[in-house]
Write an enzyme that holds these catalytic residues in place. Sequence first.
Site, PDB file in Angstrom:
ATOM      1  N   ASP A 139     -58.278 -18.831  -0.540  1.00 23.78           N
ATOM      2  CA  ASP A 139     -59.139 -18.168   0.445  1.00 23.78           C
ATOM      3  C   ASP A 139     -60.519 -18.815   0.550  1.00 23.78           C
ATOM      4  O   ASP A 139     -61.256 -18.545   1.505  1.00 23.78           O
ATOM      5  CB  ASP A 139     -59.314 -16.692   0.089  1.00 23.78           C
ATOM      6  CG  ASP A 139     -58.038 -15.888   0.269  1.00 23.78           C
ATOM      7  OD1 ASP A 139     -57.089 -16.422   0.878  1.00 23.78           O
ATOM      8  OD2 ASP A 139     -57.977 -14.748  -0.200  1.00 23.78           O
ATOM      9  N   VAL A 282     -46.012 -19.627   1.234  1.00 26.19           N
ATOM     10  CA  VAL A 282     -45.847 -21.055   1.530  1.00 26.19           C
ATOM     11  C   VAL A 282     -47.185 -21.780   1.412  1.00 26.19           C
ATOM     12  O   VAL A 282     -47.247 -22.952   1.028  1.00 26.19           O
ATOM     13  CB  VAL A 282     -45.257 -21.240   2.948  1.00 26.19           C
ATOM     14  CG1 VAL A 282     -45.266 -22.704   3.361  1.00 26.19           C
ATOM     15  CG2 VAL A 282     -43.837 -20.703   2.994  1.00 26.19           C
TER      16      VAL A 282
END
Length: 368
Positions: A139, A282
């Site tokens: 993130d 993923v």
Amino acid sequence: MRIGILTSGGDCAGLNAVILAVVRRAVLGYGWDVVGIRQGTHGLMQDPPQAIDLNDHVNNDGMLRLGGTILGTVNKGDPFHYPMPDGSFADRSAEVIAGYNKLGLDALIGVGGDGSMAILHRLAKMGGINLVGIPKTIDNDLAQTEYSIGFTTAVNVAVEALDRLQPTAASHDRIMILEVMGRDAGHIALFAGVAGGADAILIPEMDYDLDALTEHCLNIRKRGRNHALVIVAEAVKRDDGSAVTQENDGQKIRYGGIGHWLADELGARTGWETRVTVLGHVQRGGIPSPRDRVIASAFGVHAVDLIAEGRFDRVVAWSKRKVIDVDMADVIVGPRLVDTNGTMVSTAKGLGAYLGTPPKTVRTAKTV
């Protein structure tokens, strides 16, 4: 010197590269021993502590290319509030500290995000642990560092997805929506949206209007293009301000599903056939990007050098194209959100993408 290293929090690409860098700098540069702790703080709770000798990995160049972490990791089970089999909670922090001491460690390198850093910082203060932190999170929302390990690989995966969605969108006259990770911040969506040519980029830091987004998509069609690409961070809320969440293993609530909700709304409003792709984990796996390998290597070397200098309670960081180190207390203050007045947002808008508007009140991140 005998130092330990653990990886904590969600996995990401580049963790093995940083482990390799720590081993090479410590063993080849200082002649130290390096111990790898399995499954983060959980490994230290065990008796005996779950750990492996890493010195023999000094020549394992395959680790540079290997995704995940050879040490394993954990993103649940706060040792200060640890869930027990009977449903109760116990403070097991003393067991973690005892495990560190049983291994005979002189210092510990903790690789993790803001949550992991906060826990390790507290443990270090309580147990007198000589701690150095290395930031990792796809993130990219840790304070005080421009880049964290795992971010650029996750962006690369999202951009590749947009590259693959564009031709099928054009072939079928569709709006393609890509939902990406971003628990508190929209850095992945923003970077990937710019690089992948998204027509709309929705991030938690910006308010959006469904009518304006619908008009934006319809204007694309009026200009002669038969498809549109939308990228949305998982933490983006519905237009009424409610979060889209799912139950995870019956233990906690996590974000997920905003892409499908958005597809239903846009499809009904535009009359365009709409499809959704949710990348999910993923983004965490696969071969680390060259940038993640470079940053991981620089972080690992600098972390070991900090130990050699006797400088603890520090976190390595990336700033202005070089590695620095900062006080750990300045890193665990909360997530670093997208700057809504920054270069990336202005670039996306300049390219004609729809992002919405900055919120009227400053948003404070909340963990869901």
